[in-house]
Design a protein around this motif. Structure first.
Motif, mmCIF file in Angstrom:
data_model
loop_
_atom_site.group_PDB
_atom_site.id
_atom_site.type_symbol
_atom_site.label_atom_id
_atom_site.label_comp_id
_atom_site.label_asym_id
_atom_site.label_seq_id
_atom_site.Cartn_x
_atom_site.Cartn_y
_atom_site.Cartn_z
ATOM 1 N N ARG A 427 0.835 -1.214 0.000
ATOM 2 C CA ARG A 427 0.000 0.000 0.000
ATOM 3 C C ARG A 427 0.863 1.255 0.000
ATOM 4 O O ARG A 427 1.602 1.505 0.939
ATOM 5 N N LYS A 428 0.758 2.018 -1.103
ATOM 6 C CA LYS A 428 1.540 3.243 -1.220
ATOM 7 C C LYS A 428 0.722 4.425 -0.707
ATOM 8 O O LYS A 428 -0.508 4.379 -0.714
ATOM 9 N N VAL A 429 1.427 5.499 -0.340
ATOM 10 C CA VAL A 429 0.737 6.732 0.027
ATOM 11 C C VAL A 429 0.329 7.429 -1.276
ATOM 12 O O VAL A 429 1.188 7.695 -2.123
ATOM 13 N N PRO A 430 -0.971 7.693 -1.491
ATOM 14 C CA PRO A 430 -1.392 8.331 -2.745
ATOM 15 C C PRO A 430 -0.678 9.661 -2.958
ATOM 16 O O PRO A 430 -0.489 10.422 -2.011
ATOM 17 N N ARG A 431 -0.309 9.948 -4.213
ATOM 18 C CA ARG A 431 0.398 11.197 -4.502
ATOM 19 C C ARG A 431 -0.574 12.366 -4.616
ATOM 20 O O ARG A 431 -0.261 13.482 -4.262
ATOM 21 N N LYS A 432 -1.777 12.099 -5.141
ATOM 22 C CA LYS A 432 -2.738 13.191 -5.317
ATOM 23 C C LYS A 432 -3.388 13.530 -3.984
ATOM 24 O O LYS A 432 -3.796 12.634 -3.236
ATOM 25 N N LYS A 433 -3.508 14.861 -3.744
ATOM 26 C CA LYS A 433 -4.005 15.322 -2.451
ATOM 27 C C LYS A 433 -5.411 14.779 -2.136
ATOM 28 O O LYS A 433 -5.674 14.299 -1.027
ATOM 29 N N ALA A 434 -6.306 14.843 -3.129
ATOM 30 C CA ALA A 434 -7.688 14.410 -2.899
ATOM 31 C C ALA A 434 -7.718 12.932 -2.501
ATOM 32 O O ALA A 434 -8.431 12.540 -1.566
ATOM 33 N N GLU A 435 -6.923 12.127 -3.194
ATOM 34 C CA GLU A 435 -6.895 10.688 -2.873
ATOM 35 C C GLU A 435 -6.253 10.449 -1.502
ATOM 36 O O GLU A 435 -6.676 9.573 -0.747
ATOM 37 N N ARG A 436 -5.234 11.252 -1.210
ATOM 38 C CA ARG A 436 -4.569 11.113 0.094
ATOM 39 C C ARG A 436 -5.553 11.457 1.230
ATOM 40 O O ARG A 436 -5.614 10.784 2.248
ATOM 41 N N ASN A 437 -6.344 12.500 1.013
ATOM 42 C CA ASN A 437 -7.315 12.897 2.048
ATOM 43 C C ASN A 437 -8.344 11.802 2.293
ATOM 44 O O ASN A 437 -8.707 11.511 3.433
ATOM 45 N N ILE A 438 -8.814 11.201 1.199
ATOM 46 C CA ILE A 438 -9.787 10.118 1.348
ATOM 47 C C ILE A 438 -9.138 8.946 2.096
ATOM 48 O O ILE A 438 -9.746 8.345 2.996
ATOM 49 N N ALA A 439 -7.885 8.656 1.761
ATOM 50 C CA ALA A 439 -7.178 7.550 2.434
ATOM 51 C C ALA A 439 -7.011 7.857 3.928
ATOM 52 O O ALA A 439 -7.176 6.968 4.777
ATOM 53 N N LEU A 440 -6.712 9.122 4.243
ATOM 54 C CA LEU A 440 -6.592 9.509 5.658
ATOM 55 C C LEU A 440 -7.928 9.309 6.381
ATOM 56 O O LEU A 440 -7.980 8.825 7.514
ATOM 57 N N SER A 441 -9.003 9.680 5.713
ATOM 58 C CA SER A 441 -10.332 9.534 6.328
ATOM 59 C C SER A 441 -10.685 8.065 6.529
ATOM 60 O O SER A 441 -11.223 7.675 7.570
ATOM 61 N N GLU A 442 -10.377 7.252 5.515
ATOM 62 C CA GLU A 442 -10.696 5.826 5.649
ATOM 63 C C GLU A 442 -9.918 5.209 6.805
ATOM 64 O O GLU A 442 -10.458 4.445 7.604
ATOM 65 N N ARG A 443 -8.633 5.571 6.901
ATOM 66 C CA ARG A 443 -7.830 5.043 8.013
ATOM 67 C C ARG A 443 -8.388 5.538 9.360
ATOM 68 O O ARG A 443 -8.484 4.788 10.328
ATOM 69 N N ALA A 444 -8.771 6.824 9.396
ATOM 70 C CA ALA A 444 -9.290 7.393 10.646
ATOM 71 C C ALA A 444 -10.532 6.639 11.120
ATOM 72 O O ALA A 444 -10.644 6.275 12.299
#
Ligand SMILES: Cc1cc2nc3c(=O)[nH]c(=O)nc-3n(C[C@H](O)[C@H](O)[C@H](O)COP(=O)(O)OP(=O)(O)OC[C@H]3O[C@@H](n4cnc5c(N)ncnc54)[C@H](O)[C@@H]3O)c2cc1C
Length: 467
Positions: A427-444
Protein backbone atom coordinates in the motif's frame (compact mmCIF):
# COMPACT_ATOMS: atom_id res chain seq x y z
CA UNK A 1 -22.62 8.89 42.41
CA UNK A 2 -20.76 12.21 42.08
CA UNK A 3 -22.17 14.91 39.79
CA UNK A 4 -20.25 16.49 36.91
CA UNK A 5 -20.55 20.28 36.83
CA UNK A 6 -20.34 21.85 33.40
CA UNK A 7 -19.93 25.61 33.21
CA UNK A 8 -21.40 26.95 29.98
CA UNK A 9 -24.17 25.44 27.86
CA UNK A 10 -22.77 26.26 24.42
CA UNK A 11 -21.67 23.83 21.73
CA UNK A 12 -19.01 22.21 23.92
CA UNK A 13 -20.90 22.25 27.23
CA UNK A 14 -24.06 20.76 25.72
CA UNK A 15 -22.14 17.99 23.98
CA UNK A 16 -20.13 17.24 27.14
CA UNK A 17 -23.33 17.09 29.23
CA UNK A 18 -25.01 14.73 26.80
CA UNK A 19 -22.02 12.41 26.57
CA UNK A 20 -21.52 12.22 30.33
CA UNK A 21 -25.21 11.71 31.03
CA UNK A 22 -25.32 8.96 28.42
CA UNK A 23 -22.68 7.20 30.47
CA UNK A 24 -25.09 7.14 33.38
CA UNK A 25 -23.50 9.98 35.35
CA UNK A 26 -25.55 12.90 36.75
CA UNK A 27 -24.67 16.27 35.26
CA UNK A 28 -25.45 19.87 36.21
CA UNK A 29 -25.04 22.46 33.45
CA UNK A 30 -24.55 26.03 34.69
CA UNK A 31 -25.49 28.43 31.88
CA UNK A 32 -25.55 32.15 32.64
CA UNK A 33 -27.92 33.21 29.86
CA UNK A 34 -30.53 34.73 30.13
CA UNK A 35 -29.63 35.86 33.67
CA UNK A 36 -26.46 37.38 32.29
CA UNK A 37 -26.07 38.17 28.60
CA UNK A 38 -23.00 38.03 26.39
CA UNK A 39 -22.18 40.69 23.80
CA UNK A 40 -23.19 38.38 20.97
CA UNK A 41 -25.73 35.69 21.97
CA UNK A 42 -29.32 36.69 21.23
CA UNK A 43 -31.40 33.89 22.80
CA UNK A 44 -31.47 31.76 25.93
CA UNK A 45 -31.03 28.59 23.86
CA UNK A 46 -28.20 26.21 24.52
CA UNK A 47 -25.70 25.78 21.67
CA UNK A 48 -26.66 29.05 20.02
CA UNK A 49 -24.71 29.69 16.81
CA UNK A 50 -23.42 33.21 17.20
CA UNK A 51 -22.30 33.83 13.63
CA UNK A 52 -22.34 31.71 10.48
CA UNK A 53 -24.94 28.94 10.22
CA UNK A 54 -22.41 26.66 8.54
CA UNK A 55 -20.77 23.59 10.05
CA UNK A 56 -18.58 23.62 6.91
CA UNK A 57 -17.74 20.70 4.62
CA UNK A 58 -19.57 17.42 5.03
CA UNK A 59 -17.57 15.09 2.81
CA UNK A 60 -14.72 12.78 3.70
CA UNK A 61 -12.22 14.50 1.39
CA UNK A 62 -12.31 17.32 3.88
CA UNK A 63 -11.03 17.22 7.46
CA UNK A 64 -14.05 18.83 9.07
CA UNK A 65 -16.26 16.39 7.16
CA UNK A 66 -14.25 13.57 8.73
CA UNK A 67 -14.53 15.14 12.19
CA UNK A 68 -18.29 15.32 11.85
CA UNK A 69 -18.52 11.70 10.73
CA UNK A 70 -16.45 10.60 13.73
CA UNK A 71 -18.74 12.57 16.03
CA UNK A 72 -21.83 10.96 14.51
CA UNK A 73 -20.31 7.55 15.21
CA UNK A 74 -19.64 8.63 18.80
CA UNK A 75 -23.30 9.54 19.35
CA UNK A 76 -22.94 13.33 19.22
CA UNK A 77 -26.07 15.26 20.17
CA UNK A 78 -24.76 18.33 18.32
CA UNK A 79 -24.42 16.38 15.08
CA UNK A 80 -27.86 14.84 15.43
CA UNK A 81 -29.44 18.23 15.98
CA UNK A 82 -27.42 19.68 13.09
CA UNK A 83 -28.40 16.91 10.70
CA UNK A 84 -32.04 17.40 11.68
CA UNK A 85 -31.87 21.15 11.01
CA UNK A 86 -29.95 21.00 7.71
CA UNK A 87 -30.59 23.64 5.03
CA UNK A 88 -29.32 23.49 1.42
CA UNK A 89 -25.61 24.33 1.23
CA UNK A 90 -24.08 22.10 -1.42
CA UNK A 91 -21.29 19.97 -0.04
CA UNK A 92 -21.43 21.75 3.30
CA UNK A 93 -23.61 21.18 6.34
CA UNK A 94 -25.46 24.40 7.11
CA UNK A 95 -28.39 24.56 9.51
CA UNK A 96 -31.44 26.56 10.41
CA UNK A 97 -29.85 28.12 13.50
CA UNK A 98 -33.06 28.39 15.52
CA UNK A 99 -34.15 24.83 14.85
CA UNK A 100 -30.67 23.56 15.62
CA UNK A 101 -30.27 25.24 19.00
CA UNK A 102 -33.86 24.40 19.98
CA UNK A 103 -33.09 20.76 19.16
CA UNK A 104 -30.05 20.75 21.45
CA UNK A 105 -31.90 22.66 24.20
CA UNK A 106 -34.76 20.16 24.14
CA UNK A 107 -32.43 17.18 24.17
CA UNK A 108 -30.45 18.49 27.13
CA UNK A 109 -33.51 19.83 28.95
CA UNK A 110 -35.36 16.54 28.74
CA UNK A 111 -32.47 14.25 29.65
CA UNK A 112 -33.29 12.52 32.94
CA UNK A 113 -29.75 12.85 34.30
CA UNK A 114 -29.11 16.49 33.32
CA UNK A 115 -30.04 19.46 35.48
CA UNK A 116 -29.87 22.89 33.87
CA UNK A 117 -29.21 25.83 36.18
CA UNK A 118 -29.36 29.37 34.81
CA UNK A 119 -26.59 31.17 36.71
CA UNK A 120 -23.18 32.69 36.20
CA UNK A 121 -20.31 30.80 37.81
CA UNK A 122 -17.90 33.60 38.72
CA UNK A 123 -14.92 31.50 39.83
CA UNK A 124 -13.20 28.25 38.97
CA UNK A 125 -14.77 25.85 41.48
CA UNK A 126 -12.44 24.16 43.96
CA UNK A 127 -12.30 20.40 43.98
CA UNK A 128 -15.95 19.76 44.80
CA UNK A 129 -18.44 16.97 44.71
CA UNK A 130 -17.43 15.94 41.20
CA UNK A 131 -15.40 16.85 38.11
CA UNK A 132 -15.78 20.32 36.58
CA UNK A 133 -15.71 21.12 32.86
CA UNK A 134 -15.18 24.77 31.95
CA UNK A 135 -16.85 25.34 28.57
CA UNK A 136 -17.62 29.03 28.74
CA UNK A 137 -16.49 29.85 25.22
CA UNK A 138 -14.92 32.89 23.59
CA UNK A 139 -17.10 35.28 25.61
CA UNK A 140 -16.42 33.85 29.06
CA UNK A 141 -17.77 36.27 31.68
CA UNK A 142 -15.31 38.78 33.08
CA UNK A 143 -15.14 37.46 36.62
CA UNK A 144 -14.56 33.88 35.55
CA UNK A 145 -12.02 35.07 32.95
CA UNK A 146 -10.12 36.86 35.69
CA UNK A 147 -10.10 33.77 37.87
CA UNK A 148 -8.95 31.57 34.98
CA UNK A 149 -6.22 34.12 34.26
CA UNK A 150 -5.10 33.89 37.87
CA UNK A 151 -5.04 30.12 37.61
CA UNK A 152 -3.17 29.76 34.29
CA UNK A 153 -1.19 32.98 34.54
CA UNK A 154 0.21 34.72 31.49
CA UNK A 155 -0.93 31.93 29.19
CA UNK A 156 -4.47 33.28 29.29
CA UNK A 157 -4.89 35.44 26.20
CA UNK A 158 -7.45 37.56 24.38
CA UNK A 159 -7.71 38.34 20.70
CA UNK A 160 -10.28 39.40 18.14
CA UNK A 161 -12.54 37.77 15.59
CA UNK A 162 -15.11 39.42 13.35
CA UNK A 163 -18.51 38.31 11.95
CA UNK A 164 -20.29 38.71 8.58
CA UNK A 165 -23.43 40.76 7.82
CA UNK A 166 -26.78 39.11 6.96
CA UNK A 167 -29.33 40.49 4.44
CA UNK A 168 -33.05 39.93 4.01
CA UNK A 169 -33.55 37.80 0.86
CA UNK A 170 -36.54 39.70 -0.49
CA UNK A 171 -34.47 42.89 -0.58
CA UNK A 172 -31.78 41.40 -2.85
CA UNK A 173 -32.11 42.51 -6.49
CA UNK A 174 -32.36 39.06 -8.08
CA UNK A 175 -32.02 40.48 -11.60
CA UNK A 176 -28.42 41.41 -10.80
CA UNK A 177 -27.27 38.26 -8.99
CA UNK A 178 -26.96 34.69 -10.27
CA UNK A 179 -27.23 31.33 -8.60
CA UNK A 180 -24.14 29.20 -9.22
CA UNK A 181 -21.52 27.04 -7.64
CA UNK A 182 -17.83 27.32 -8.26
CA UNK A 183 -16.92 25.06 -11.19
CA UNK A 184 -20.57 23.94 -11.30
CA UNK A 185 -20.07 21.83 -8.20
CA UNK A 186 -18.03 21.72 -5.04
CA UNK A 187 -14.77 19.89 -5.55
CA UNK A 188 -13.73 19.97 -1.95
CA UNK A 189 -16.68 21.28 0.02
CA UNK A 190 -15.83 23.99 2.44
CA UNK A 191 -12.48 23.54 4.01
CA UNK A 192 -10.34 25.48 6.38
CA UNK A 193 -11.66 28.64 7.87
CA UNK A 194 -14.86 28.99 9.79
CA UNK A 195 -15.63 32.15 7.91
CA UNK A 196 -13.82 31.39 4.65
CA UNK A 197 -15.00 31.30 1.07
CA UNK A 198 -17.64 28.70 0.33
CA UNK A 199 -18.34 26.57 -2.72
CA UNK A 200 -21.69 24.86 -3.08
CA UNK A 201 -23.86 23.15 -5.64
CA UNK A 202 -25.82 26.13 -6.93
CA UNK A 203 -26.97 27.03 -3.44
CA UNK A 204 -25.17 30.37 -3.40
CA UNK A 205 -26.27 33.69 -4.83
CA UNK A 206 -23.40 35.51 -6.51
CA UNK A 207 -23.15 39.26 -6.87
CA UNK A 208 -20.88 39.97 -9.88
CA UNK A 209 -18.71 43.10 -9.98
CA UNK A 210 -17.09 44.75 -12.99
CA UNK A 211 -13.58 46.20 -12.66
CA UNK A 212 -15.07 49.69 -12.15
CA UNK A 213 -17.52 48.49 -9.52
CA UNK A 214 -14.81 46.58 -7.74
CA UNK A 215 -12.47 49.55 -7.62
CA UNK A 216 -15.20 51.87 -6.34
CA UNK A 217 -16.12 49.35 -3.67
CA UNK A 218 -12.47 48.89 -2.73
CA UNK A 219 -11.98 52.65 -2.42
CA UNK A 220 -15.02 53.01 -0.17
CA UNK A 221 -13.89 50.10 1.97
CA UNK A 222 -10.42 51.53 2.44
CA UNK A 223 -11.75 54.85 3.69
CA UNK A 224 -14.58 53.46 5.83
CA UNK A 225 -14.41 54.18 9.52
CA UNK A 226 -13.85 51.16 11.78
CA UNK A 227 -15.30 50.47 15.21
CA UNK A 228 -12.77 51.29 17.93
CA UNK A 229 -10.99 48.41 19.64
CA UNK A 230 -11.36 50.12 23.01
CA UNK A 231 -11.14 47.26 25.48
CA UNK A 232 -7.95 45.76 24.25
CA UNK A 233 -4.46 46.97 23.50
CA UNK A 234 -3.71 44.84 20.53
CA UNK A 235 -5.75 43.56 17.58
CA UNK A 236 -4.87 39.97 16.77
CA UNK A 237 -7.19 38.25 14.31
CA UNK A 238 -7.57 34.59 13.55
CA UNK A 239 -5.90 34.36 10.09
CA UNK A 240 -8.75 32.29 8.62
CA UNK A 241 -11.38 34.82 9.64
CA UNK A 242 -9.86 38.20 8.80
CA UNK A 243 -12.09 41.27 8.45
CA UNK A 244 -12.43 42.29 4.80
CA UNK A 245 -10.87 45.68 5.42
CA UNK A 246 -7.79 44.01 6.98
CA UNK A 247 -7.51 41.80 3.88
CA UNK A 248 -8.08 44.81 1.62
CA UNK A 249 -5.30 46.72 3.33
CA UNK A 250 -2.87 44.04 2.11
CA UNK A 251 -3.39 45.05 -1.52
CA UNK A 252 -5.99 46.03 -4.09
CA UNK A 253 -6.36 42.48 -5.40
CA UNK A 254 -6.25 40.58 -2.10
CA UNK A 255 -10.07 40.40 -1.88
CA UNK A 256 -10.24 39.09 -5.48
CA UNK A 257 -8.13 36.16 -4.33
CA UNK A 258 -10.15 35.78 -1.13
CA UNK A 259 -13.87 36.25 -0.42
CA UNK A 260 -14.46 38.10 -3.73
CA UNK A 261 -12.79 35.41 -5.82
CA UNK A 262 -14.64 35.02 -9.18
CA UNK A 263 -12.78 31.89 -10.31
CA UNK A 264 -15.11 29.11 -11.49
CA UNK A 265 -18.24 31.27 -11.20
CA UNK A 266 -19.76 31.69 -14.66
CA UNK A 267 -22.35 34.45 -14.95
CA UNK A 268 -25.05 32.89 -17.20
CA UNK A 269 -25.86 36.29 -18.70
CA UNK A 270 -22.34 36.92 -20.00
CA UNK A 271 -21.12 33.33 -20.16
CA UNK A 272 -17.95 34.55 -18.41
CA UNK A 273 -16.44 34.88 -14.98
CA UNK A 274 -17.00 38.35 -13.54
CA UNK A 275 -14.07 40.52 -12.45
CA UNK A 276 -14.97 39.85 -8.82
CA UNK A 277 -17.94 38.32 -6.97
CA UNK A 278 -19.51 38.34 -3.53
CA UNK A 279 -21.22 35.09 -2.52
CA UNK A 280 -24.38 35.01 -0.43
CA UNK A 281 -25.26 31.87 1.50
CA UNK A 282 -28.71 30.92 2.80
CA UNK A 283 -28.67 31.41 6.54
CA UNK A 284 -31.97 29.90 7.75
CA UNK A 285 -34.39 27.18 6.72
CA UNK A 286 -37.04 29.65 5.58
CA UNK A 287 -34.50 30.95 3.08
CA UNK A 288 -35.26 34.57 3.89
CA UNK A 289 -31.83 35.42 5.32
CA UNK A 290 -28.56 35.34 3.38
CA UNK A 291 -25.10 35.98 4.83
CA UNK A 292 -22.22 37.56 2.91
CA UNK A 293 -19.69 34.76 2.80
CA UNK A 294 -16.30 35.65 4.23
CA UNK A 295 -17.38 39.27 4.77
CA UNK A 296 -16.63 39.60 8.47
CA UNK A 297 -15.91 43.24 9.18
CA UNK A 298 -15.13 45.78 11.85
CA UNK A 299 -16.52 48.75 9.88
CA UNK A 300 -18.88 50.90 11.92
CA UNK A 301 -22.52 49.95 11.27
CA UNK A 302 -23.28 53.28 9.56
CA UNK A 303 -20.33 52.68 7.27
CA UNK A 304 -21.52 49.16 6.48
CA UNK A 305 -24.89 50.64 5.51
CA UNK A 306 -23.03 53.00 3.14
CA UNK A 307 -20.42 50.64 1.68
CA UNK A 308 -22.16 47.24 1.35
CA UNK A 309 -25.00 48.50 -0.93
CA UNK A 310 -22.26 49.27 -3.49
CA UNK A 311 -22.24 45.51 -4.14
CA UNK A 312 -24.43 44.86 -7.23
CA UNK A 313 -27.72 43.29 -6.14
CA UNK A 314 -27.50 44.75 -2.63
CA UNK A 315 -28.31 48.36 -3.56
CA UNK A 316 -31.61 48.23 -1.66
CA UNK A 317 -30.73 45.39 0.69
CA UNK A 318 -32.03 45.42 4.23
CA UNK A 319 -29.42 44.22 6.69
CA UNK A 320 -30.82 41.90 9.34
CA UNK A 321 -27.47 42.01 11.12
CA UNK A 322 -24.31 43.97 10.48
CA UNK A 323 -20.86 42.49 10.85
CA UNK A 324 -18.93 43.10 14.04
CA UNK A 325 -15.72 42.52 15.95
CA UNK A 326 -15.76 40.32 18.99
CA UNK A 327 -13.58 39.03 21.73
CA UNK A 328 -12.13 35.54 21.83
CA UNK A 329 -10.93 34.11 25.11
CA UNK A 330 -8.81 31.00 25.17
CA UNK A 331 -6.15 29.35 27.25
CA UNK A 332 -2.75 28.22 26.07
CA UNK A 333 -3.80 24.62 25.58
CA UNK A 334 -0.39 22.96 25.40
CA UNK A 335 0.64 24.53 28.70
CA UNK A 336 -2.57 23.85 30.56
CA UNK A 337 -4.12 20.69 29.12
CA UNK A 338 -3.56 16.98 28.74
CA UNK A 339 -4.80 15.00 25.75
CA UNK A 340 -7.85 13.95 27.78
CA UNK A 341 -8.85 17.66 28.05
CA UNK A 342 -8.02 17.51 31.78
CA UNK A 343 -5.79 20.23 33.17
CA UNK A 344 -2.25 19.23 33.95
CA UNK A 345 -2.62 20.35 37.56
CA UNK A 346 -6.03 18.96 38.51
CA UNK A 347 -7.40 15.57 37.47
CA UNK A 348 -10.96 16.73 38.14
CA UNK A 349 -10.79 19.94 36.10
CA UNK A 350 -11.35 19.97 32.33
CA UNK A 351 -11.59 22.68 29.69
CA UNK A 352 -13.61 22.22 26.50
CA UNK A 353 -14.68 24.29 23.51
CA UNK A 354 -13.29 27.52 22.21
CA UNK A 355 -11.78 28.46 25.56
CA UNK A 356 -9.68 25.29 25.51
CA UNK A 357 -7.90 26.53 22.39
CA UNK A 358 -9.82 25.02 19.48
CA UNK A 359 -11.52 27.09 16.80
CA UNK A 360 -15.02 26.55 15.40
CA UNK A 361 -18.43 25.10 16.19
CA UNK A 362 -17.59 21.52 15.23
CA UNK A 363 -14.19 21.49 16.91
CA UNK A 364 -15.71 22.96 20.09
CA UNK A 365 -18.41 20.31 20.21
CA UNK A 366 -15.83 17.60 19.47
CA UNK A 367 -13.69 18.64 22.43
CA UNK A 368 -16.79 18.65 24.65
CA UNK A 369 -17.57 15.14 23.46
CA UNK A 370 -14.25 13.76 24.71
CA UNK A 371 -14.16 15.91 27.86
CA UNK A 372 -17.68 14.77 28.80
CA UNK A 373 -16.89 11.12 28.25
CA UNK A 374 -13.64 11.37 30.19
CA UNK A 375 -15.25 13.23 33.09
CA UNK A 376 -17.81 10.44 33.22
CA UNK A 377 -15.03 7.84 33.14
CA UNK A 378 -13.40 9.61 36.10
CA UNK A 379 -16.60 9.39 38.12
CA UNK A 380 -17.05 5.75 37.17
CA UNK A 381 -13.47 4.82 38.00
CA UNK A 382 -12.72 3.85 34.39
CA UNK A 383 -9.56 4.73 32.44
CA UNK A 384 -9.56 8.10 30.68
CA UNK A 385 -8.81 7.80 26.96
CA UNK A 386 -8.68 9.77 23.72
CA UNK A 387 -8.97 8.37 20.19
CA UNK A 388 -5.66 7.88 18.35
CA UNK A 389 -3.91 10.70 16.49
CA UNK A 390 -4.86 9.08 13.21
CA UNK A 391 -8.45 10.25 13.84
CA UNK A 392 -9.59 13.87 13.50
CA UNK A 393 -10.91 14.02 17.04
CA UNK A 394 -7.70 12.50 18.44
CA UNK A 395 -5.53 14.82 16.33
CA UNK A 396 -7.37 17.82 17.72
CA UNK A 397 -6.78 16.63 21.28
CA UNK A 398 -3.14 16.06 20.49
CA UNK A 399 -2.72 19.49 18.90
CA UNK A 400 -4.33 21.32 21.80
CA UNK A 401 -2.18 19.53 24.36
CA UNK A 402 1.09 19.19 22.42
CA UNK A 403 1.49 22.09 19.94
CA UNK A 404 4.35 24.50 20.60
CA UNK A 405 3.11 26.68 23.48
CA UNK A 406 4.98 29.74 22.25
CA UNK A 407 2.69 31.77 19.96
CA UNK A 408 -0.01 29.12 20.37
CA UNK A 409 -2.98 29.70 18.03
CA UNK A 410 -6.34 27.93 18.16
CA UNK A 411 -6.93 25.71 15.20
CA UNK A 412 -9.68 24.38 13.01
CA UNK A 413 -9.30 20.71 12.20
CA UNK A 414 -7.14 20.14 9.11
CA UNK A 415 -5.56 17.06 7.60
CA UNK A 416 -2.24 18.70 8.42
CA UNK A 417 -2.58 17.92 12.14
CA UNK A 418 -3.62 14.30 11.62
CA UNK A 419 -0.80 11.73 11.78
CA UNK A 420 0.45 11.27 8.18
CA UNK A 421 -0.12 8.11 6.17
CA UNK A 422 2.71 5.64 6.09
CA UNK A 423 3.44 3.35 3.19
CA UNK A 424 3.05 -0.29 4.12
CA UNK A 425 3.51 -3.59 2.33
CA UNK A 426 1.31 -3.49 -0.74
CA UNK A 427 0.00 0.00 0.00
CA UNK A 428 1.54 3.24 -1.22
CA UNK A 429 0.74 6.73 0.03
CA UNK A 430 -1.39 8.33 -2.74
CA UNK A 431 0.40 11.20 -4.50
CA UNK A 432 -2.74 13.19 -5.32
CA UNK A 433 -4.01 15.32 -2.45
CA UNK A 434 -7.69 14.41 -2.90
CA UNK A 435 -6.90 10.69 -2.87
CA UNK A 436 -4.57 11.11 0.09
CA UNK A 437 -7.32 12.90 2.05
CA UNK A 438 -9.79 10.12 1.35
CA UNK A 439 -7.18 7.55 2.43
CA UNK A 440 -6.59 9.51 5.66
CA UNK A 441 -10.33 9.53 6.33
CA UNK A 442 -10.70 5.83 5.65
CA UNK A 443 -7.83 5.04 8.01
CA UNK A 444 -9.29 7.39 10.65
CA UNK A 445 -12.70 5.74 10.60
CA UNK A 446 -11.17 2.26 10.71
CA UNK A 447 -8.96 3.25 13.67
CA UNK A 448 -11.88 4.90 15.42
CA UNK A 449 -13.86 1.67 15.14
CA UNK A 450 -10.99 -0.28 16.70
CA UNK A 451 -10.65 2.31 19.47
CA UNK A 452 -14.40 2.31 20.14
CA UNK A 453 -14.42 -1.46 20.52
CA UNK A 454 -11.70 -1.20 23.16
CA UNK A 455 -13.22 1.62 25.24
CA UNK A 456 -16.27 2.80 27.04
CA UNK A 457 -17.58 4.00 23.65
CA UNK A 458 -18.39 0.42 22.83
CA UNK A 459 -21.69 0.90 24.67
CA UNK A 460 -24.36 2.32 22.44
CA UNK A 461 -26.27 5.40 23.65
CA UNK A 462 -28.93 4.60 26.21
CA UNK A 463 -31.17 7.65 25.87
CA UNK A 464 -33.15 8.17 22.66
CA UNK A 465 -32.70 11.53 20.99
CA UNK A 466 -35.81 13.07 19.50
CA UNK A 467 -35.98 16.16 17.33
C1 LIG B 1 -18.88 36.76 17.38
C2 LIG B 1 -18.39 35.38 17.15
C3 LIG B 1 -18.46 34.83 15.89
C4 LIG B 1 -18.04 33.53 15.66
N1 LIG B 1 -18.20 32.99 14.43
C5 LIG B 1 -18.00 31.67 14.23
C6 LIG B 1 -18.36 31.04 13.00
O1 LIG B 1 -18.84 31.68 12.08
N2 LIG B 1 -18.13 29.73 12.86
C7 LIG B 1 -17.60 28.99 13.85
O2 LIG B 1 -17.43 27.78 13.66
N3 LIG B 1 -17.25 29.55 15.03
C8 LIG B 1 -17.44 30.87 15.23
N4 LIG B 1 -17.11 31.48 16.41
C9 LIG B 1 -16.50 30.70 17.42
C10 LIG B 1 -17.65 30.13 18.23
O3 LIG B 1 -17.85 30.90 19.36
C11 LIG B 1 -17.35 28.74 18.61
O4 LIG B 1 -17.12 27.99 17.46
C12 LIG B 1 -18.41 28.08 19.44
O5 LIG B 1 -19.50 28.87 19.77
C13 LIG B 1 -17.69 27.73 20.67
O6 LIG B 1 -18.49 26.90 21.42
P1 LIG B 1 -18.29 26.95 22.97
O7 LIG B 1 -19.22 25.95 23.54
O8 LIG B 1 -16.87 26.85 23.31
O9 LIG B 1 -18.75 28.43 23.38
P2 LIG B 1 -20.21 29.08 23.34
O10 LIG B 1 -21.01 28.45 22.29
O11 LIG B 1 -20.02 30.54 23.32
O12 LIG B 1 -20.81 28.66 24.74
C14 LIG B 1 -20.31 29.15 25.96
C15 LIG B 1 -21.46 29.35 26.91
O13 LIG B 1 -20.95 29.67 28.20
C16 LIG B 1 -21.77 30.66 28.79
N5 LIG B 1 -20.98 31.32 29.83
C17 LIG B 1 -19.94 32.18 29.68
N6 LIG B 1 -19.41 32.50 30.89
C18 LIG B 1 -20.13 31.83 31.82
C19 LIG B 1 -20.07 31.75 33.24
N7 LIG B 1 -19.16 32.39 33.94
N8 LIG B 1 -20.99 31.00 33.90
C20 LIG B 1 -21.94 30.32 33.20
N9 LIG B 1 -22.04 30.35 31.84
C21 LIG B 1 -21.14 31.10 31.16
C22 LIG B 1 -22.19 31.53 27.62
O14 LIG B 1 -23.39 32.20 27.90
C23 LIG B 1 -22.36 30.50 26.50
O15 LIG B 1 -23.66 30.02 26.40
C24 LIG B 1 -17.49 32.78 16.69
C25 LIG B 1 -17.39 33.35 17.96
C26 LIG B 1 -17.83 34.62 18.20
C27 LIG B 1 -17.76 35.20 19.57
Amino acid sequence: MRTIHIIGGGLAGSEAAWQAAERGVPVTVHEMRPVRATAVHKTDHLAELVCSNSFRGDKLDNAVGLLKEEMRRLGSVVMRAADAARVPAGAALAVDRDRFSRGVTEAIGSHPRITLVREEVPRVPDAADGPVIIATGPLTSDSLSADIAAMVGSDHLYFYDAISPIVLAETINMSKVFRASRWGRSLRGISGEACGVDDGEGDYLNCPLTKDEYERFYGALMTAERAPLHEFDQAKFFEGCLPIEVMASRGVDTLRFGPMKPVGLIDPRSGREPYAAVQLRQDNLAGDHFSLVGFQTQMKWGEQARVLPMIPGLEQAEFVRFGMVHRNTYINGPTVLRETWQTRTRDDLFFAGQISGVEGYVESAASGLIAGRNAAALVRGEPLTTPPRTTAIGALAYYVSHAAPRNYQPTNITFGIIAPLEASAGRKVPRKKAERNIALSERALADLNVWMRGTQFANSPIHEFTN
